[in-house]
Scaffold this motif. Structure first.
Motif, PDB file in Angstrom:
ATOM      1  N   ALA A  79     -40.742  84.791  76.562  1.00 21.32           N
ATOM      2  CA  ALA A  79     -39.590  84.110  77.169  1.00 21.32           C
ATOM      3  C   ALA A  79     -40.060  82.983  78.078  1.00 21.32           C
ATOM      4  CB  ALA A  79     -38.756  85.133  77.948  1.00 21.32           C
ATOM      5  N   GLU A  80     -41.150  83.225  78.795  1.00 25.37           N
ATOM      6  CA  GLU A  80     -41.689  82.188  79.689  1.00 25.37           C
ATOM      7  C   GLU A  80     -42.128  80.961  78.894  1.00 25.37           C
ATOM      8  OE1 GLU A  80     -45.306  81.645  82.955  1.00 25.37           O
ATOM      9  OE2 GLU A  80     -44.834  83.641  82.132  1.00 25.37           O
ATOM     10  N   ARG A  81     -42.758  81.175  77.739  1.00 23.81           N
ATOM     11  CA  ARG A  81     -43.182  80.044  76.898  1.00 23.81           C
ATOM     12  C   ARG A  81     -41.967  79.255  76.400  1.00 23.81           C
ATOM     13  NH1 ARG A  81     -48.469  80.967  74.915  1.00 23.81           N
ATOM     14  NH2 ARG A  81     -49.605  81.976  76.641  1.00 23.81           N
ATOM     15  N   LEU A  82     -40.898  79.953  76.065  1.00 22.77           N
ATOM     16  CA  LEU A  82     -39.695  79.263  75.607  1.00 22.77           C
ATOM     17  C   LEU A  82     -39.067  78.450  76.729  1.00 22.77           C
ATOM     18  CD1 LEU A  82     -37.992  81.983  73.351  1.00 22.77           C
ATOM     19  CD2 LEU A  82     -39.015  79.830  72.597  1.00 22.77           C
ATOM     20  N   ARG A  83     -39.075  78.998  77.928  1.00 23.45           N
ATOM     21  CA  ARG A  83     -38.512  78.256  79.065  1.00 23.45           C
ATOM     22  C   ARG A  83     -39.349  77.021  79.352  1.00 23.45           C
ATOM     23  NH1 ARG A  83     -38.088  83.751  81.359  1.00 23.45           N
ATOM     24  NH2 ARG A  83     -35.915  84.457  81.114  1.00 23.45           N
ATOM     25  N   GLU A  84     -40.660  77.106  79.170  1.00 22.19           N
ATOM     26  CA  GLU A  84     -41.529  75.937  79.360  1.00 22.19           C
ATOM     27  C   GLU A  84     -41.190  74.844  78.365  1.00 22.19           C
ATOM     28  OE1 GLU A  84     -45.430  77.471  78.951  1.00 22.19           O
ATOM     29  OE2 GLU A  84     -45.504  78.396  80.948  1.00 22.19           O
ATOM     30  N   GLN A  85     -40.642  75.239  77.210  1.00 21.66           N
ATOM     31  CA  GLN A  85     -40.237  74.273  76.190  1.00 21.66           C
ATOM     32  C   GLN A  85     -38.792  73.807  76.384  1.00 21.66           C
ATOM     33  OE1 GLN A  85     -40.950  76.228  72.438  1.00 21.66           O
ATOM     34  NE2 GLN A  85     -43.167  76.388  72.745  1.00 21.66           N
ATOM     35  N   GLY A  86     -38.179  74.261  77.496  1.00 16.14           N
ATOM     36  CA  GLY A  86     -36.828  73.823  77.825  1.00 16.14           C
ATOM     37  C   GLY A  86     -35.729  74.663  77.206  1.00 16.14           C
ATOM     38  N   GLU A  87     -36.060  75.814  76.646  1.00 14.61           N
ATOM     39  CA  GLU A  87     -35.050  76.670  76.031  1.00 14.61           C
ATOM     40  C   GLU A  87     -34.612  77.758  77.005  1.00 14.61           C
ATOM     41  OE1 GLU A  87     -35.812  78.046  72.069  1.00 14.61           O
ATOM     42  OE2 GLU A  87     -37.284  76.452  71.676  1.00 14.61           O
ATOM     43  N   THR A  88     -33.416  78.269  76.792  1.00 16.53           N
ATOM     44  CA  THR A  88     -32.901  79.364  77.620  1.00 16.53           C
ATOM     45  C   THR A  88     -33.071  80.682  76.865  1.00 16.53           C
ATOM     46  OG1 THR A  88     -30.676  79.075  76.727  1.00 16.53           O
ATOM     47  CG2 THR A  88     -31.225  77.879  78.750  1.00 16.53           C
ATOM     48  N   VAL A  89     -33.352  81.741  77.606  1.00 16.37           N
ATOM     49  CA  VAL A  89     -33.587  83.056  76.994  1.00 16.37           C
ATOM     50  C   VAL A  89     -32.807  84.103  77.772  1.00 16.37           C
ATOM     51  CG1 VAL A  89     -35.315  84.723  76.247  1.00 16.37           C
ATOM     52  CG2 VAL A  89     -35.927  82.295  76.412  1.00 16.37           C
ATOM     53  N   ASP A  90     -32.079  84.942  77.050  1.00 16.57           N
ATOM     54  CA  ASP A  90     -31.326  86.033  77.663  1.00 16.57           C
ATOM     55  C   ASP A  90     -32.108  87.338  77.477  1.00 16.57           C
ATOM     56  OD1 ASP A  90     -29.526  87.805  78.676  1.00 16.57           O
ATOM     57  OD2 ASP A  90     -28.059  87.593  77.052  1.00 16.57           O
ATOM     58  N   LEU A  91     -32.590  87.883  78.569  1.00 16.92           N
ATOM     59  CA  LEU A  91     -33.347  89.136  78.525  1.00 16.92           C
ATOM     60  C   LEU A  91     -32.549  90.294  79.128  1.00 16.92           C
ATOM     61  CD1 LEU A  91     -36.965  87.987  79.528  1.00 16.92           C
ATOM     62  CD2 LEU A  91     -35.934  88.200  77.242  1.00 16.92           C
ATOM     63  N   SER A  92     -31.226  90.148  79.125  1.00 22.69           N
ATOM     64  CA  SER A  92     -30.409  91.218  79.704  1.00 22.69           C
ATOM     65  C   SER A  92     -30.539  92.523  78.926  1.00 22.69           C
ATOM     66  CB  SER A  92     -28.938  90.791  79.750  1.00 22.69           C
ATOM     67  OG  SER A  92     -28.457  90.520  78.445  1.00 22.69           O
ATOM     68  N   PHE A  93     -31.003  92.421  77.671  1.00 23.22           N
ATOM     69  CA  PHE A  93     -31.148  93.635  76.881  1.00 23.22           C
ATOM     70  C   PHE A  93     -32.239  94.551  77.435  1.00 23.22           C
ATOM     71  CE2 PHE A  93     -34.123  90.613  74.961  1.00 23.22           C
ATOM     72  CZ  PHE A  93     -35.282  91.368  74.829  1.00 23.22           C
ATOM     73  N   LEU A  94     -33.109  94.012  78.308  1.00 20.38           N
ATOM     74  CA  LEU A  94     -34.181  94.830  78.871  1.00 20.38           C
ATOM     75  C   LEU A  94     -33.666  95.862  79.872  1.00 20.38           C
ATOM     76  CD1 LEU A  94     -37.031  92.195  79.354  1.00 20.38           C
ATOM     77  CD2 LEU A  94     -36.887  94.025  77.662  1.00 20.38           C
ATOM     78  N   GLN A  95     -32.406  95.741  80.235  1.00 20.89           N
ATOM     79  CA  GLN A  95     -31.807  96.773  81.077  1.00 20.89           C
ATOM     80  C   GLN A  95     -31.457  97.966  80.203  1.00 20.89           C
ATOM     81  OE1 GLN A  95     -28.191  95.588  83.012  1.00 20.89           O
ATOM     82  NE2 GLN A  95     -27.817  97.620  83.885  1.00 20.89           N
ATOM     83  N   ARG A  96     -32.066  99.088  80.492  1.00 20.66           N
ATOM     84  CA  ARG A  96     -31.875 100.277  79.668  1.00 20.66           C
ATOM     85  C   ARG A  96     -30.407 100.730  79.685  1.00 20.66           C
ATOM     86  NH1 ARG A  96     -35.326 101.908  75.692  1.00 20.66           N
ATOM     87  NH2 ARG A  96     -37.487 101.596  76.356  1.00 20.66           N
ATOM     88  N   ALA A  97     -29.909 101.106  78.505  1.00 26.54           N
ATOM     89  CA  ALA A  97     -28.552 101.624  78.397  1.00 26.54           C
ATOM     90  C   ALA A  97     -28.466 102.985  79.078  1.00 26.54           C
ATOM     91  CB  ALA A  97     -28.167 101.738  76.930  1.00 26.54           C
ATOM     92  N   GLU A  98     -27.376 103.187  79.791  1.00 25.71           N
ATOM     93  CA  GLU A  98     -27.179 104.460  80.486  1.00 25.71           C
ATOM     94  C   GLU A  98     -25.695 104.646  80.742  1.00 25.71           C
ATOM     95  OE1 GLU A  98     -29.961 106.109  83.678  1.00 25.71           O
ATOM     96  OE2 GLU A  98     -28.225 105.438  84.859  1.00 25.71           O
ATOM     97  N   LEU A  99     -25.210 105.837  80.471  1.00 30.30           N
ATOM     98  CA  LEU A  99     -23.794 106.153  80.686  1.00 30.30           C
ATOM     99  C   LEU A  99     -23.672 107.371  81.591  1.00 30.30           C
ATOM    100  CD1 LEU A  99     -22.391 105.775  77.047  1.00 30.30           C
ATOM    101  CD2 LEU A  99     -22.149 104.152  78.942  1.00 30.30           C
ATOM    102  N   LYS A 100     -22.789 107.265  82.571  1.00 30.67           N
ATOM    103  CA  LYS A 100     -22.494 108.393  83.453  1.00 30.67           C
ATOM    104  C   LYS A 100     -21.107 108.923  83.097  1.00 30.67           C
ATOM    105  CE  LYS A 100     -25.394 106.891  87.304  1.00 30.67           C
ATOM    106  NZ  LYS A 100     -26.378 107.979  87.069  1.00 30.67           N
ATOM    107  N   ILE A 101     -21.037 110.212  82.811  1.00 32.67           N
ATOM    108  CA  ILE A 101     -19.796 110.811  82.325  1.00 32.67           C
ATOM    109  C   ILE A 101     -19.482 112.060  83.139  1.00 32.67           C
ATOM    110  CG2 ILE A 101     -18.637 111.764  80.290  1.00 32.67           C
ATOM    111  CD1 ILE A 101     -21.189 110.337  78.805  1.00 32.67           C
ATOM    112  N   LEU A 102     -18.273 112.091  83.689  1.00 26.12           N
ATOM    113  CA  LEU A 102     -17.806 113.285  84.382  1.00 26.12           C
ATOM    114  C   LEU A 102     -17.045 114.127  83.357  1.00 26.12           C
ATOM    115  CD1 LEU A 102     -17.333 114.998  86.914  1.00 26.12           C
ATOM    116  CD2 LEU A 102     -15.284 113.605  87.355  1.00 26.12           C
ATOM    117  N   VAL A 103     -17.573 115.306  83.051  1.00 24.96           N
ATOM    118  CA  VAL A 103     -16.980 116.190  82.048  1.00 24.96           C
ATOM    119  C   VAL A 103     -16.188 117.284  82.762  1.00 24.96           C
ATOM    120  CG1 VAL A 103     -17.405 117.681  80.067  1.00 24.96           C
ATOM    121  CG2 VAL A 103     -18.908 115.721  80.499  1.00 24.96           C
TER     122      VAL A 103
END
Length: 405
Positions: free
Chosen positions: A274-298
């Protein structure tokens, strides 16, 4: 198998020797016939002579004795001389037959394959010695050449050559196998394409080119869920300067794995690309690196609780509504545990490449299972929410109150 071959050889040898063993020598037969001719001729002469009957009987008795003595001498010569002469011949035939059987077995039998199988089984349990590795490689080479229609021997030869650093030989074997493998053998072709790419990559001093990367892409097109191939494809894309492709490969691999030290290294690679792409002027979305997690009250309604044993099993599941029925994350409780705040995440995946992070939208279910099995059955009680984001913030509430028909 070899003992059966030897037994058959001995039986065959016995059949061959029986007529030879009991055959009367030609010279003994000739002598017996000559003795009989002389005996009959002299008997006729005695009968035709002018001698009196007493003298004829005495001469005939003498002829009978001489004939019997000659016959006994011939039989003794057969048993004492000819039979003894046959022993060396019989033993020689036996030895030659056994040696020929062994030679033919080694030439056409399965001795090499049995030994190779034995060494492969041993290698699965413990590391082979250097001599055993050399022997196994030689046996695989012989078997692959002797049975070209059996792809398994060639595949094993290629794998061992690759592991031993003989990348040129591995390249030859895998290339030849790809030419003979049918198009419908998708999984085998995918594996061979990946192995061929690895052989050329390491054989070329770990230098990547477009051809090697293309082999990896073709392999993933046939079988996308190959973790090792996916990781290597990302690395090759990075080396070729195709950073967005590298991120896509590594993202898919990261989403299929739990949170471990190895996946953290993978995150570092993604961030570098992603850093190399930003150096080339591109934008990168790394929000997927946030692990999925669900909290459920049963929770469970009082009416349902009153009908069931407190130890009845409760499953809390998240699954992909567009995927297979297998849960992406699951947790097991009992009715006595409710109400309970449950957290679902990637560590609870049933299969490594099917976790909560791999599906953007999920269906969340809380089910009281009367059978104790996670598969829904008639009579179970459950609550369900569909179209839930796998990164939903806050707490979801599931109140079990409906019974399945």
């Amino acid at each position: 198998m070899i003992w059966a071959s030897l037994l058959l050889a001995i039986v065959l040898l016995m059949f061959l020797l029986v007529p030879v063993w009991y055959r009367r020598p030609q010279d003994v037969n000739d002598q017996s016939e000559e003795n009989l001719r002389l005996y009959e001729e002299r008997s006729r002469e005695v009968a035709a002579s002018d001698l009196d009957d007493a003298r004829k009987q005495a001469l005939q008795l003498e002829l009978d004795r001489e004939f019997l003595a000659a016959a006994a001498t011939a039989e003794q010569g057969l048993s004492s001389v000819d039979v003894r002469k046959r022993w060396p011949l019989a033993l020689a035939l036996l030895v030659v037959s056994l040696l020929a059987t062994l030679a033919l077995y080694q030439q056409w039998g399965a001795g090499d394959q049995l030994r190779a199988t034995e060494l492969l089984q041993k290698a699965a349990e413990a590391e082979l010695s250097k001599n055993e590795q050399t022997e196994l490689l030689a046996l695989l080479e012989v078997s692959a050449q002797r049975y070209p229609d059996n792809a398994e021997w060639s595949y094993l030869l290629g794998r061992m050559s690759l592991n031993n650093g003989d990348y040129e030989r591995a390249d030859e074997v895998f290339s030849a196998l790809l030419l003979t493998l049918p198009e419908e053998a998708v999984a085998d072709r995918a594996s061979l394409l990946s192995l061929l790419a690895q052989a050329r990559f390491f054989g070329g001093g770990q230098q990547v080119d477009a051809g090697i990367y293309k082999l990896m892409q073709d392999s993933l097109a046939l079988q996308p869920n190959q973790p090792q191939t996916r990781g290597l494809a990302g690395m090759m894309a990075f080396e070729l300067g195709q950073y967005r492709d590298a991120i896509q490969h590594w993202q898919r691999l990261w989403q299929s794995l739990p949170d471990t030290p190895e996946t953290r290294v993978l995150v570092q690679g993604i961030e570098r690309a992603a850093e190399r792409l930003r150096e080339q002027g591109e934008t990168v979305d790394l929000s997927f690196l946030q692990r999925a997690e669900l909290k459920i009250l049963v929770e469970v309604s009082d009416a349902v609780r009153a009908q069931l044993d407190p130890q009845t099993t409760v499953f809390v599941l998240a699954r992909d509504p567009e995927g297979p029925p297998m849960p992406l994350a699951a947790q097991r409780l009992t009715l006595a545990d409710l109400p309970q705040l449950v957290t679902l995440n990637d560590s609870q995946a049933m299969v490594a490449d099917m976790n909560l992070s791999s599906a953007a939208k999920v269906t969340v279910t809380a089910r009281i299972s009367l059978s104790g099995e996670p598969i829904a059955q008639s009579g179970d009680w459950q609550a369900e929410l569909t179209g839930v984001s796998n990164k939903h913030e806050g707490v979801l509430t599931l109140r079990i109150s409906e019974q399945l028909p």
